[in-house]
Design a protein around this motif. Structure first.
Motif, PDB file in Angstrom:
ATOM      1  N   ALA A 180      -6.317  70.007  56.682  1.00 23.97           N
ATOM      2  CA  ALA A 180      -6.154  70.995  55.257  1.00 23.97           C
ATOM      3  C   ALA A 180      -5.947  72.542  56.515  1.00 23.97           C
ATOM      4  O   ALA A 180      -5.509  73.008  55.839  1.00 23.97           O
ATOM      5  N   LEU A 181      -6.201  72.781  57.524  1.00 24.11           N
ATOM      6  CA  LEU A 181      -5.527  73.357  57.834  1.00 24.11           C
ATOM      7  C   LEU A 181      -4.489  74.223  58.077  1.00 24.11           C
ATOM      8  O   LEU A 181      -3.488  74.929  57.527  1.00 24.11           O
ATOM      9  N   GLY A 182      -3.542  72.882  58.734  1.00 26.53           N
ATOM     10  CA  GLY A 182      -2.284  72.708  59.001  1.00 26.53           C
ATOM     11  C   GLY A 182      -1.178  72.287  57.998  1.00 26.53           C
ATOM     12  O   GLY A 182      -0.747  73.250  57.147  1.00 26.53           O
ATOM     13  N   ILE A 183      -2.480  72.129  56.597  1.00 23.58           N
ATOM     14  CA  ILE A 183      -1.698  71.946  55.099  1.00 23.58           C
ATOM     15  C   ILE A 183      -1.565  73.396  54.570  1.00 23.58           C
ATOM     16  O   ILE A 183      -0.591  73.609  54.101  1.00 23.58           O
ATOM     17  N   SER A 184      -2.576  73.983  54.675  1.00 24.29           N
ATOM     18  CA  SER A 184      -3.028  75.525  54.397  1.00 24.29           C
ATOM     19  C   SER A 184      -1.467  76.342  55.065  1.00 24.29           C
ATOM     20  O   SER A 184      -1.114  77.238  54.463  1.00 24.29           O
ATOM     21  N   TRP A 185      -1.263  76.111  56.759  1.00 22.70           N
ATOM     22  CA  TRP A 185      -0.134  76.816  56.583  1.00 22.70           C
ATOM     23  C   TRP A 185       0.898  76.421  56.313  1.00 22.70           C
ATOM     24  O   TRP A 185       2.346  76.734  56.046  1.00 22.70           O
ATOM     25  N   ILE A 186       1.194  75.518  56.287  1.00 26.22           N
ATOM     26  CA  ILE A 186       2.562  74.555  55.287  1.00 26.22           C
ATOM     27  C   ILE A 186       2.648  75.353  54.534  1.00 26.22           C
ATOM     28  O   ILE A 186       3.696  75.734  54.032  1.00 26.22           O
ATOM     29  N   LYS A 187       1.429  75.607  53.666  1.00 26.06           N
ATOM     30  CA  LYS A 187       2.086  75.960  51.984  1.00 26.06           C
ATOM     31  C   LYS A 187       2.314  77.578  52.208  1.00 26.06           C
ATOM     32  O   LYS A 187       3.291  77.878  51.352  1.00 26.06           O
ATOM     33  N   THR A 188       1.602  78.319  53.189  1.00 22.87           N
ATOM     34  CA  THR A 188       1.954  79.210  53.351  1.00 22.87           C
ATOM     35  C   THR A 188       3.567  80.289  53.731  1.00 22.87           C
ATOM     36  O   THR A 188       4.108  80.769  53.472  1.00 22.87           O
ATOM     37  N   THR A 189       4.270  78.788  54.212  1.00 19.63           N
ATOM     38  CA  THR A 189       5.872  78.575  54.285  1.00 19.63           C
ATOM     39  C   THR A 189       6.759  78.473  52.855  1.00 19.63           C
ATOM     40  O   THR A 189       7.984  78.079  53.630  1.00 19.63           O
ATOM     41  N   ASP A 190       6.147  78.662  51.515  1.00 22.27           N
ATOM     42  CA  ASP A 190       7.009  78.151  50.958  1.00 22.27           C
ATOM     43  C   ASP A 190       7.882  78.524  50.050  1.00 22.27           C
ATOM     44  O   ASP A 190       8.523  78.452  49.130  1.00 22.27           O
ATOM     45  N   GLY A 191       8.007  80.398  51.272  1.00 21.84           N
ATOM     46  CA  GLY A 191       9.429  80.970  50.540  1.00 21.84           C
ATOM     47  C   GLY A 191       9.115  82.015  49.617  1.00 21.84           C
ATOM     48  O   GLY A 191       7.143  82.284  49.762  1.00 21.84           O
ATOM     49  N   ALA A 192       9.296  82.785  48.930  1.00 18.51           N
ATOM     50  CA  ALA A 192       9.015  83.347  47.888  1.00 18.51           C
ATOM     51  C   ALA A 192       7.513  82.704  47.095  1.00 18.51           C
ATOM     52  O   ALA A 192       8.082  82.136  46.717  1.00 18.51           O
ATOM     53  N   GLY A 193       6.421  83.763  47.194  1.00 23.20           N
ATOM     54  CA  GLY A 193       6.290  83.852  46.501  1.00 23.20           C
ATOM     55  C   GLY A 193       4.532  82.874  46.868  1.00 23.20           C
ATOM     56  O   GLY A 193       3.509  82.242  46.388  1.00 23.20           O
ATOM     57  N   ALA A 194       5.007  82.158  48.204  1.00 22.84           N
ATOM     58  CA  ALA A 194       3.838  81.810  48.861  1.00 22.84           C
ATOM     59  C   ALA A 194       2.800  82.299  49.157  1.00 22.84           C
ATOM     60  O   ALA A 194       2.876  83.615  49.006  1.00 22.84           O
ATOM     61  N   PRO A 195       1.433  81.543  48.551  1.00 23.16           N
ATOM     62  CA  PRO A 195       0.409  82.380  49.581  1.00 23.16           C
ATOM     63  C   PRO A 195       0.040  82.930  50.825  1.00 23.16           C
ATOM     64  O   PRO A 195       0.812  82.575  51.556  1.00 23.16           O
ATOM     65  N   THR A 196      -1.024  83.638  50.412  1.00 21.48           N
ATOM     66  CA  THR A 196      -1.886  83.811  52.251  1.00 21.48           C
ATOM     67  C   THR A 196      -1.994  82.789  52.836  1.00 21.48           C
ATOM     68  O   THR A 196      -3.454  82.099  52.066  1.00 21.48           O
ATOM     69  N   PHE A 197      -2.385  82.907  54.116  1.00 20.07           N
ATOM     70  CA  PHE A 197      -2.516  81.828  54.854  1.00 20.07           C
ATOM     71  C   PHE A 197      -4.638  81.533  53.906  1.00 20.07           C
ATOM     72  O   PHE A 197      -4.997  80.683  53.682  1.00 20.07           O
ATOM     73  N   ARG A 198      -5.284  82.885  53.955  1.00 20.97           N
ATOM     74  CA  ARG A 198      -6.407  83.060  53.619  1.00 20.97           C
ATOM     75  C   ARG A 198      -6.460  82.819  51.904  1.00 20.97           C
ATOM     76  O   ARG A 198      -7.571  81.348  51.412  1.00 20.97           O
ATOM     77  N   ARG A 199      -5.146  82.743  51.560  1.00 21.79           N
ATOM     78  CA  ARG A 199      -5.834  81.925  50.002  1.00 21.79           C
ATOM     79  C   ARG A 199      -5.312  80.201  49.941  1.00 21.79           C
ATOM     80  O   ARG A 199      -6.157  79.694  49.175  1.00 21.79           O
ATOM     81  N   ALA A 200      -4.523  80.041  51.062  1.00 21.00           N
ATOM     82  CA  ALA A 200      -4.097  78.663  50.914  1.00 21.00           C
ATOM     83  C   ALA A 200      -5.157  77.208  51.272  1.00 21.00           C
ATOM     84  O   ALA A 200      -5.819  76.453  51.125  1.00 21.00           O
ATOM     85  N   ALA A 201      -6.194  78.261  52.414  1.00 20.97           N
ATOM     86  CA  ALA A 201      -6.601  77.915  53.078  1.00 20.97           C
ATOM     87  C   ALA A 201      -8.308  77.600  51.779  1.00 20.97           C
ATOM     88  O   ALA A 201      -8.660  76.445  52.111  1.00 20.97           O
ATOM     89  N   ALA A 202      -8.059  79.079  50.952  1.00 22.65           N
ATOM     90  CA  ALA A 202      -9.416  78.209  50.617  1.00 22.65           C
ATOM     91  C   ALA A 202      -9.520  77.475  49.145  1.00 22.65           C
ATOM     92  O   ALA A 202     -10.233  76.591  49.110  1.00 22.65           O
ATOM     93  N   HIS A 203      -8.093  77.634  48.990  1.00 17.97           N
ATOM     94  CA  HIS A 203      -8.308  76.715  48.023  1.00 17.97           C
ATOM     95  C   HIS A 203      -7.912  74.648  48.394  1.00 17.97           C
ATOM     96  O   HIS A 203      -8.808  73.840  48.532  1.00 17.97           O
ATOM     97  N   THR A 204      -7.135  74.584  49.404  1.00 19.74           N
ATOM     98  CA  THR A 204      -7.373  73.092  50.690  1.00 19.74           C
ATOM     99  C   THR A 204      -8.456  72.885  50.832  1.00 19.74           C
ATOM    100  O   THR A 204      -8.940  71.672  50.035  1.00 19.74           O
ATOM    101  N   HIS A 205      -9.263  73.760  51.513  1.00 21.64           N
ATOM    102  CA  HIS A 205     -10.537  73.400  51.189  1.00 21.64           C
ATOM    103  C   HIS A 205     -11.580  73.481  50.530  1.00 21.64           C
ATOM    104  O   HIS A 205     -12.479  72.652  50.592  1.00 21.64           O
ATOM    105  N   GLY A 206     -11.660  73.949  49.492  1.00 23.22           N
ATOM    106  CA  GLY A 206     -12.338  74.000  48.448  1.00 23.22           C
ATOM    107  C   GLY A 206     -11.940  72.077  47.387  1.00 23.22           C
ATOM    108  O   GLY A 206     -12.840  72.079  47.801  1.00 23.22           O
ATOM    109  N   ILE A 207     -10.686  72.195  47.681  1.00 22.43           N
ATOM    110  CA  ILE A 207     -10.932  71.155  46.661  1.00 22.43           C
ATOM    111  C   ILE A 207     -11.042  69.530  47.766  1.00 22.43           C
ATOM    112  O   ILE A 207     -11.492  68.788  47.079  1.00 22.43           O
TER     113      ILE A 207
END
Length: 157
Positions: A111-138
């Motif tokens: 889930a941390l790896g997925i969160s990090w990858i989500k932050t590299t999604d270009g313009a408008g990508a979430p912060t790592f904290r937001r991506a991690a909260a979203h991924t770990h919440g699910i």
């Protein structure tokens, strides 16, 4: 093929790979929790789920209306299969509480790896904290529903 087109294609395949890995990890939790006391059954179940999940996700992507093609289908299929094996891997070399803890840690690492990858999604990508909260919440919701289902069916005490 231009650099921009190649980047867009790689980005799309990365998203599919992330989706596949997460799907694999979450899907297999229902088989892991009830079988922690029987590593042999757990491994056989997870291997079967990995194979069917890989074919299902990869084949589903291939036959969908997507224009992603074989590379994307292979990426999502392979990562679904590998993701499905992640929670079961500790049962290859240990058992009991140690295996449960290692399994949970591996799921969190994915889930941390997925969160990090989500932050590299270009313009408008979430912060790592937001991506991690979203991924770990699910992931937490999936674990809660899995435990509830396992408890309700008598699979765990």
């Amino acid at each position: 093929m231009t650099g921009r087109t190649l980047r867009a294609q790689l980005a799309a395949q990365t998203k599919l790979a992330v989706f596949g890995a997460f799907d694999g990890v979450v899907t297999v939790l229902g088989a892991v929790f009830p079988n922690t006391g029987n590593p042999h059954v757990l491994m056989l179940t997870c291997i079967g789920l990995a194979a069917s999940g890989a074919v299902s996700m990869g084949g589903g992507e291939l036959v969908s209306d997507s224009n992603a093609g074989w590379a994307a289908s292979t990426a999502i299929g392979a990562t679904t299969g590998l993701g499905t094996l992640v929670p079961a891997a500790p049962y290859l070399w240990t058992s009991g509480t140690a295996a449960v803890v290692l399994s949970m840690l591996l799921c969190v690492a994915v889930a941390l790896g997925i969160s990090w990858i989500k932050t590299t999604d270009g313009a408008g990508a979430p912060t790592f904290r937001r991506a991690a909260a979203h991924t770990h919440g699910i992931l937490a919701v999936a674990v809660a529903f899995t435990l509830l289902a396992a408890w309700a069916t008598g699979a765990v005490g």
